[in-house]
Design an enzyme around this catalytic site. Structure first.
Site, PDB file in Angstrom:
ATOM      1  N   ASN A  13       0.881  -1.173   0.000  1.00  0.00           N
ATOM      2  CA  ASN A  13       0.000   0.000   0.000  1.00  0.00           C
ATOM      3  C   ASN A  13       0.920   1.225   0.000  1.00  0.00           C
ATOM      4  O   ASN A  13       1.662   1.442   0.964  1.00  0.00           O
ATOM      5  CB  ASN A  13      -0.850  -0.042   1.272  1.00  0.00           C
ATOM      6  CG  ASN A  13      -2.172   0.672   1.197  1.00  0.00           C
ATOM      7  OD1 ASN A  13      -2.876   0.731   2.186  1.00  0.00           O
ATOM      8  ND2 ASN A  13      -2.553   1.214   0.056  1.00  0.00           N
TER       9      ASN A  13
ATOM     10  N   CYS B 139      -5.990   5.413   7.949  1.00  0.00           N
ATOM     11  CA  CYS B 139      -5.363   4.436   7.055  1.00  0.00           C
ATOM     12  C   CYS B 139      -4.339   3.662   7.880  1.00  0.00           C
ATOM     13  O   CYS B 139      -3.370   4.241   8.365  1.00  0.00           O
ATOM     14  CB  CYS B 139      -4.686   5.139   5.885  1.00  0.00           C
ATOM     15  SG  CYS B 139      -3.779   4.040   4.781  1.00  0.00           S
ATOM     16  N   GLY B 140      -4.550   2.346   8.044  1.00  0.00           N
ATOM     17  CA  GLY B 140      -3.678   1.553   8.908  1.00  0.00           C
ATOM     18  C   GLY B 140      -2.273   1.385   8.377  1.00  0.00           C
ATOM     19  O   GLY B 140      -1.283   1.580   9.096  1.00  0.00           O
ATOM     20  N   ASN B 141      -2.140   1.014   7.095  1.00  0.00           N
ATOM     21  CA  ASN B 141      -0.806   0.885   6.511  1.00  0.00           C
ATOM     22  C   ASN B 141      -0.133   2.247   6.421  1.00  0.00           C
ATOM     23  O   ASN B 141       1.077   2.382   6.651  1.00  0.00           O
ATOM     24  CB  ASN B 141      -0.898   0.253   5.119  1.00  0.00           C
ATOM     25  CG  ASN B 141      -1.293  -1.204   5.172  1.00  0.00           C
ATOM     26  OD1 ASN B 141      -0.874  -1.942   6.057  1.00  0.00           O
ATOM     27  ND2 ASN B 141      -2.102  -1.638   4.221  1.00  0.00           N
TER      28      ASN B 141
ATOM     29  N   ASN C 124     -15.533   0.470   2.359  1.00  0.00           N
ATOM     30  CA  ASN C 124     -14.500  -0.385   1.807  1.00  0.00           C
ATOM     31  C   ASN C 124     -15.014  -1.822   1.872  1.00  0.00           C
ATOM     32  O   ASN C 124     -15.880  -2.141   2.704  1.00  0.00           O
ATOM     33  CB  ASN C 124     -13.209  -0.261   2.619  1.00  0.00           C
ATOM     34  CG  ASN C 124     -12.678   1.158   2.639  1.00  0.00           C
ATOM     35  OD1 ASN C 124     -11.992   1.601   1.726  1.00  0.00           O
ATOM     36  ND2 ASN C 124     -12.994   1.907   3.701  1.00  0.00           N
TER      37      ASN C 124
ATOM     38  N   GLU D 242     -10.795  -0.683  -2.110  1.00  0.00           N
ATOM     39  CA  GLU D 242     -10.714   0.510  -1.270  1.00  0.00           C
ATOM     40  C   GLU D 242     -11.524   1.684  -1.812  1.00  0.00           C
ATOM     41  O   GLU D 242     -11.376   2.069  -2.972  1.00  0.00           O
ATOM     42  CB  GLU D 242      -9.252   0.950  -1.104  1.00  0.00           C
ATOM     43  CG  GLU D 242      -8.492   0.134  -0.076  1.00  0.00           C
ATOM     44  CD  GLU D 242      -7.316   0.897   0.498  1.00  0.00           C
ATOM     45  OE1 GLU D 242      -7.505   2.054   0.927  1.00  0.00           O
ATOM     46  OE2 GLU D 242      -6.214   0.322   0.525  1.00  0.00           O
ATOM     47  N   ARG D 243     -12.361   2.214  -0.961  1.00  0.00           N
ATOM     48  CA  ARG D 243     -13.077   3.454  -1.230  1.00  0.00           C
ATOM     49  C   ARG D 243     -12.073   4.588  -1.373  1.00  0.00           C
ATOM     50  O   ARG D 243     -11.134   4.701  -0.595  1.00  0.00           O
ATOM     51  CB  ARG D 243     -14.029   3.734  -0.057  1.00  0.00           C
ATOM     52  CG  ARG D 243     -14.907   4.946  -0.197  1.00  0.00           C
ATOM     53  CD  ARG D 243     -15.646   5.231   1.105  1.00  0.00           C
ATOM     54  NE  ARG D 243     -14.754   5.638   2.183  1.00  0.00           N
ATOM     55  CZ  ARG D 243     -15.159   6.196   3.324  1.00  0.00           C
ATOM     56  NH1 ARG D 243     -16.441   6.392   3.541  1.00  0.00           N
ATOM     57  NH2 ARG D 243     -14.290   6.528   4.263  1.00  0.00           N
TER      58      ARG D 243
ATOM     59  N   CYS E 183      -4.599  -3.211   2.782  1.00  0.00           N
ATOM     60  CA  CYS E 183      -5.360  -2.142   3.437  1.00  0.00           C
ATOM     61  C   CYS E 183      -5.338  -2.436   4.926  1.00  0.00           C
ATOM     62  O   CYS E 183      -5.916  -3.424   5.385  1.00  0.00           O
ATOM     63  CB  CYS E 183      -6.797  -2.108   2.912  1.00  0.00           C
ATOM     64  SG  CYS E 183      -7.857  -0.950   3.806  1.00  0.00           S
TER      65      CYS E 183
ATOM     66  N   THR F 176      -6.597  -0.884   7.696  1.00  0.00           N
ATOM     67  CA  THR F 176      -7.857  -0.884   8.443  1.00  0.00           C
ATOM     68  C   THR F 176      -8.754  -2.031   7.982  1.00  0.00           C
ATOM     69  O   THR F 176      -9.540  -2.563   8.767  1.00  0.00           O
ATOM     70  CB  THR F 176      -8.593   0.455   8.282  1.00  0.00           C
ATOM     71  OG1 THR F 176      -8.730   0.771   6.885  1.00  0.00           O
ATOM     72  CG2 THR F 176      -7.835   1.583   8.982  1.00  0.00           C
TER      73      THR F 176
END
Length: 269
Positions: free
Chosen positions: A13, A75-77, A180, A198-199, A208, A210
């Site tokens: 990502n 955004c987790g990543n 998402n 992903e939205r 992704c 999250t």
């Protein structure tokens, strides 16, 4: 305008990161889109600006934009990449914190891997029947900083991520904000594989964060997996999601994975 940027990726990502601590960078939506364009710009799934924190709740703050120029809460990543970007710029040692649209994120460093403590999930909804063109699907949903739908598939390789993902992302059931969409395959006890539409990107990404987190938490509840869960993403990396049970919900949710510097440079807008 000439910008200095850093390109990073978290499990595939990828992101453009800009140092805006002096507040001089003012980007239009069109400029964000161009920077993220893979032929006309740097190329990325999203863009971050490092800005001062004004609330006093964390050391730093971010402004985050999807590839289509829309602002996003979390955004987790990207959070792992942003944390290492902060570490490089400020000399942070073992940990740092920053405020996002979803709340304060705390990050700790383990070499090239980063653990981020995510905000508590909300809006958990189980076993929703969503009528789609192909069939009525059983979908679970929750918000791990941004909204996610989760559905289990027998083989992630065969999942119609682009077609079905787009249909669910814009489905009336998830309006007005959309969602998402995560396609989850069980690999074994405590192990899953996830592909995500992903939205804001409006397509599949290699990972992704999250979405990985949402998928792991849903799999844990539906299939009774204990913490932690190992998650294989489309880019080939494995991320780890851990948590503590909190009644019907989850607490102390953490996401661990790589955050790599790719290159840096300048670009004229």
């Amino acid at each position: 305008m000439v910008l200095e940027f850093v390109k990073m990726n978290g499990a595939g990502n990828d992101f453009v990161l800009l140092d805006n601590r002096d507040g001089k960078i003012k980007l239009t939506t069109e400029q964000v889109v161009r920077l993220c364009h893979r032929q006309r710009g740097v190329g990325a799934d999203g863009l971050f600006l490092l800005v001062p924190n004004t609330s006093g709740k964390a050391q730093w703050a971010w402004e985050f934009y999807n590839r289509d120029g829309s602002a996003a809460e979390m955004c987790g990543n990207g959070a792992r990449c942003f944390a290492r970007f902060v570490q490089r710029l400020t000399g942070a040692k073992e940990q740092t914190s920053f405020e996002t649209g979803a709340g304060v994120i705390r990050a700790s460093f383990h070499g090239a891997r980063v653990t981020v403590e995510l905000t508590s999930p909300k809006d958990l909804r189980w076993n929703q029947v969503v009528p789609c063109a192909s069939a009525k699907l059983t979908v679970h949903s929750l918000n791990t900083g941004v909204p996610h739908a989760v559905l289990f598939v027998p083989d992630a390789d065969q999942a119609m991520v682009q077609q079905l993902g787009a249909e669910i992302r814009f489905h009336q059931h998830f309006q007005p904000q959309g969602t998402n969409v995560n396609f989850v395959q069980l690999l074994g006890p405590g192990r899953i594989r996830v592909r995500t539409y992903e939205r804001g990107v409006e397509g599949e990404t290699l990972a992704c964060g999250t979405g990985v987190t949402a998928s792991a938490l849903v799999a844990a509840r539906v299939h009774r997996f204990p913490s932690p869960v190992q998650v294989q993403v489309q880019g080939g990396d494995t991320l780890e999601v851990s948590w503590s049970d909190a009644g019907d919900s989850f607490a102390d949710v953490k996401l661990t994975g790589p955050a790599d510097f790719v290159f840096q440079g300048t670009i004229e807008l």
